[in-house]
Design a protein around this motif. Structure first.
Motif, PDB file in Angstrom:
ATOM      1  N   UNK A  34       0.826  -1.214   0.000  1.00 17.31           N
ATOM      2  CA  UNK A  34       0.000   0.000   0.000  1.00 17.31           C
ATOM      3  C   UNK A  34       0.858   1.261   0.000  1.00 17.31           C
ATOM      4  N   UNK A  35       1.924   1.265   0.811  1.00 13.51           N
ATOM      5  CA  UNK A  35       2.790   2.442   0.895  1.00 13.51           C
ATOM      6  C   UNK A  35       3.529   2.697  -0.414  1.00 13.51           C
ATOM      7  N   UNK A  36       3.978   1.629  -1.079  1.00 10.20           N
ATOM      8  CA  UNK A  36       4.729   1.787  -2.319  1.00 10.20           C
ATOM      9  C   UNK A  36       3.825   1.911  -3.541  1.00 10.20           C
ATOM     10  N   UNK A  37       2.516   1.734  -3.338  1.00 12.93           N
ATOM     11  CA  UNK A  37       1.527   1.889  -4.422  1.00 12.93           C
ATOM     12  C   UNK A  37       1.938   1.119  -5.677  1.00 12.93           C
ATOM     13  N   UNK A  38       2.199  -0.176  -5.515  1.00 11.84           N
ATOM     14  CA  UNK A  38       2.604  -1.006  -6.648  1.00 11.84           C
ATOM     15  C   UNK A  38       1.444  -1.182  -7.634  1.00 11.84           C
TER      16      UNK A  38
ATOM     17  N   UNK B  65      10.909  -5.233 -19.891  1.00  8.05           N
ATOM     18  CA  UNK B  65      10.225  -4.552 -18.791  1.00  8.05           C
ATOM     19  C   UNK B  65      10.919  -4.742 -17.445  1.00  8.05           C
ATOM     20  N   UNK B  66      11.904  -5.651 -17.404  1.00  9.16           N
ATOM     21  CA  UNK B  66      12.504  -6.006 -16.114  1.00  9.16           C
ATOM     22  C   UNK B  66      13.135  -4.834 -15.369  1.00  9.16           C
ATOM     23  N   UNK B  67      13.851  -3.909 -16.049  1.00 11.44           N
ATOM     24  CA  UNK B  67      14.388  -2.762 -15.294  1.00 11.44           C
ATOM     25  C   UNK B  67      13.293  -1.956 -14.605  1.00 11.44           C
ATOM     26  N   UNK B  68      12.160  -1.751 -15.312  1.00  6.59           N
ATOM     27  CA  UNK B  68      11.052  -1.000 -14.716  1.00  6.59           C
ATOM     28  C   UNK B  68      10.435  -1.792 -13.560  1.00  6.59           C
ATOM     29  N   UNK B  69      10.275  -3.117 -13.742  1.00  5.83           N
ATOM     30  CA  UNK B  69       9.727  -3.956 -12.672  1.00  5.83           C
ATOM     31  C   UNK B  69      10.645  -3.936 -11.454  1.00  5.83           C
ATOM     32  N   UNK B  70      11.940  -4.022 -11.703  1.00  5.89           N
ATOM     33  CA  UNK B  70      12.909  -4.035 -10.608  1.00  5.89           C
ATOM     34  C   UNK B  70      12.872  -2.710  -9.839  1.00  5.89           C
ATOM     35  N   UNK B  71      12.737  -1.604 -10.573  1.00  9.69           N
ATOM     36  CA  UNK B  71      12.665  -0.296  -9.929  1.00  9.69           C
ATOM     37  C   UNK B  71      11.389  -0.163  -9.096  1.00  9.69           C
ATOM     38  N   UNK B  72      10.302  -0.802  -9.563  1.00  6.89           N
ATOM     39  CA  UNK B  72       9.032  -0.721  -8.833  1.00  6.89           C
ATOM     40  C   UNK B  72       8.990  -1.671  -7.645  1.00  6.89           C
ATOM     41  N   UNK B  73       9.358  -2.929  -7.881  1.00  6.64           N
ATOM     42  CA  UNK B  73       9.208  -3.963  -6.859  1.00  6.64           C
ATOM     43  C   UNK B  73      10.418  -4.032  -5.933  1.00  6.64           C
ATOM     44  N   UNK B  74      11.609  -3.725  -6.457  1.00  6.28           N
ATOM     45  CA  UNK B  74      12.832  -3.878  -5.678  1.00  6.28           C
ATOM     46  C   UNK B  74      12.801  -3.200  -4.319  1.00  6.28           C
ATOM     47  N   UNK B  75      12.536  -1.890  -4.247  1.00  8.79           N
ATOM     48  CA  UNK B  75      12.501  -1.221  -2.941  1.00  8.79           C
ATOM     49  C   UNK B  75      11.447  -1.806  -2.003  1.00  8.79           C
ATOM     50  N   UNK B  76      10.279  -2.144  -2.549  1.00  8.77           N
ATOM     51  CA  UNK B  76       9.223  -2.741  -1.717  1.00  8.77           C
ATOM     52  C   UNK B  76       9.651  -4.104  -1.193  1.00  8.77           C
TER      53      UNK B  76
ATOM     54  N   UNK C 217      -2.227 -18.060 -14.060  1.00 14.78           N
ATOM     55  CA  UNK C 217      -1.805 -17.885 -15.443  1.00 14.78           C
ATOM     56  C   UNK C 217      -1.375 -16.476 -15.777  1.00 14.78           C
ATOM     57  N   UNK C 218      -0.759 -15.774 -14.816  1.00 24.19           N
ATOM     58  CA  UNK C 218      -0.347 -14.391 -15.029  1.00 24.19           C
ATOM     59  C   UNK C 218       1.150 -14.278 -14.764  1.00 24.19           C
ATOM     60  N   UNK C 219       1.947 -14.281 -15.821  1.00 23.01           N
ATOM     61  CA  UNK C 219       3.397 -14.257 -15.659  1.00 23.01           C
ATOM     62  C   UNK C 219       3.888 -12.931 -15.081  1.00 23.01           C
ATOM     63  N   UNK C 220       3.127 -11.839 -15.277  1.00 24.80           N
ATOM     64  CA  UNK C 220       3.528 -10.559 -14.712  1.00 24.80           C
ATOM     65  C   UNK C 220       3.426 -10.583 -13.193  1.00 24.80           C
ATOM     66  N   UNK C 221       2.415 -11.283 -12.653  1.00 31.12           N
ATOM     67  CA  UNK C 221       2.326 -11.438 -11.203  1.00 31.12           C
ATOM     68  C   UNK C 221       3.520 -12.230 -10.667  1.00 31.12           C
ATOM     69  N   UNK C 222       4.060 -13.119 -11.506  1.00 35.66           N
ATOM     70  CA  UNK C 222       5.178 -13.956 -11.077  1.00 35.66           C
ATOM     71  C   UNK C 222       6.472 -13.168 -10.943  1.00 35.66           C
ATOM     72  N   UNK C 223       6.511 -11.968 -11.512  1.00 33.23           N
ATOM     73  CA  UNK C 223       7.726 -11.152 -11.438  1.00 33.23           C
ATOM     74  C   UNK C 223       8.055 -10.787  -9.992  1.00 33.23           C
ATOM     75  N   UNK C 224       7.030 -10.442  -9.191  1.00 28.18           N
ATOM     76  CA  UNK C 224       7.280 -10.035  -7.797  1.00 28.18           C
ATOM     77  C   UNK C 224       7.927 -11.144  -6.970  1.00 28.18           C
ATOM     78  N   UNK C 225       7.412 -12.404  -7.008  1.00 28.50           N
ATOM     79  CA  UNK C 225       8.094 -13.471  -6.277  1.00 28.50           C
ATOM     80  C   UNK C 225       9.523 -13.701  -6.748  1.00 28.50           C
ATOM     81  N   UNK C 226       9.760 -13.566  -8.058  1.00 26.75           N
ATOM     82  CA  UNK C 226      11.117 -13.747  -8.583  1.00 26.75           C
ATOM     83  C   UNK C 226      12.050 -12.686  -8.010  1.00 26.75           C
ATOM     84  N   UNK C 227      11.630 -11.421  -8.068  1.00 26.44           N
ATOM     85  CA  UNK C 227      12.474 -10.332  -7.574  1.00 26.44           C
ATOM     86  C   UNK C 227      12.700 -10.453  -6.067  1.00 26.44           C
ATOM     87  N   UNK C 228      11.636 -10.740  -5.315  1.00 26.20           N
ATOM     88  CA  UNK C 228      11.789 -10.898  -3.868  1.00 26.20           C
ATOM     89  C   UNK C 228      12.712 -12.076  -3.557  1.00 26.20           C
TER      90      UNK C 228
END
Length: 298
Positions: free
Chosen positions: A61-65, A194-205, A255-266
């Motif tokens: 909620x704080x990072x508004x992903x 899209x990975x650099x943008x995903x990393x910038x969004x999800x990484x800090x969170x 069946x949503x590979x974009x949702x899978x990005x967050x577990x991968x990054x974490x």
């Protein structure tokens, strides 16, 4: 290999193999330990099943992903750590028996808790206009087949055929790691641009959630009056999540590979803080033991 085969076929097989290997390290004593150490086990389980999702809700909620990434990180928070947390507990000189017991109970509980909590996350972040259908009962059955069944089979092999279990264990562990790495690489390649943008969004969170979970888990156990090794174990068990199970839900079931990005990054970013936490505590315990021996000798 297409993304559908990777997430729909390879990932369930990988998780089945991982859970089989984990089952071959468990015995009934690991489940019976709750009667000998009820406070430690219940503290660890409540930290895993309740505290982490609450922390994840606050962080997301704080990072508004974006919705898909928010749901992915929430699903990860519903999946307590497995073999990785056991290994980190060992390296940090925590209570390995407690860590294994928490893993054993989590493997029985999560097939029933993850679908219900995931449905809440979908409704909250995706909204009715973008709602993704999650068949809760069917998802529970799939998770039971892919988690509880192989764990039970592994325990049976460990009890009835220990020599075969020992031989299989040498193969299952590297095979399961190889499977997971293959899946992670596949997800990264699919979203490479899209990975650099995903990393910038999800990484800090992800880093924030990991640090909060490690510290809150440790202080929660300390507040409950657990021993230092049990405090270390609880911190690690709360901070380290099971990326394989989260990927199964986001990729194979939803069946949503974009949702899978967050577990991968974490899953990648959590290794640094978690290892530093564990190794730092391991060093402190070794120093305390050395000082105690020195004082006894003198």
């Amino acid at each position: 290999m297409s993304n559908g085969i990777l997430l729909g076929v390879v990932l369930p097989i990988a998780l089945f193999v991982i859970m089989l290997g984990m089952g071959m390290t468990l015995t009934l004593k690991d489940f019976a330990r709750v009667f000998r150490l009820p406070k430690a086990v219940l503290t660890g389980l409540s930290g895993q099943m309740l505290l982490v999702p609450l922390l994840a809700f606050v962080v997301v909620s704080l990072f508004a992903l974006p919705p898909e990434l928010a749901v992915g990180l929430m699903v990860l928070s519903f999946a307590p750590g497995g073999a990785t947390s056991n290994m980190m507990t060992f390296l940090s000189r925590g209570d390995v028996a407690l860590s294994i017991t928490l893993t054993a109970f989590a493997s029985l509980l999560t097939p029933f808790t993850i679908p219900v909590l995931t449905q809440f996350a979908l409704e909250h972040w995706m909204g009715e206009a973008q709602a993704i259908e999650l068949p809760v009962v069917q998802t529970m059955m799939k998770l039971v087949v892919i988690t509880v069944v192989p764990v039970s089979l592994g325990m049976w092999l460990h009890h009835r055929k220990p020599e075969l279990s020992a031989r299989l264990g040498k193969v299952v562990k590297p095979l399961s790691i190889g499977f997971l790495l293959f899946i992670i690489v596949g997800i990264v390649v699919k979203h490479w641009q899209q990975m650099p943008a995903f990393l910038a969004q999800v990484g800090p969170a992800a880093i924030c959630l990991n640090l909060l979970a490690l510290s809150c888990g440790y202080f929660y156990a300390r507040l409950m009056g657990l021993s230092v090794p049990q405090q270390i174990t609880t911190g690690i068990e709360v901070g380290v999540q099971n990326g394989g199970t989260a990927l199964l839900v986001t990729g194979a079931i939803l069946g949503n590979s974009q949702m899978s990005v967050s577990p991968v990054i974490y899953g990648i970013l959590m290794l640094g803080p978690s290892l530093v936490f564990g190794l730092w505590w391991g060093k402190r315990l070794r120093q305390s033991e050395a000082q105690l021996k020195s004082s006894l000798v003198s």
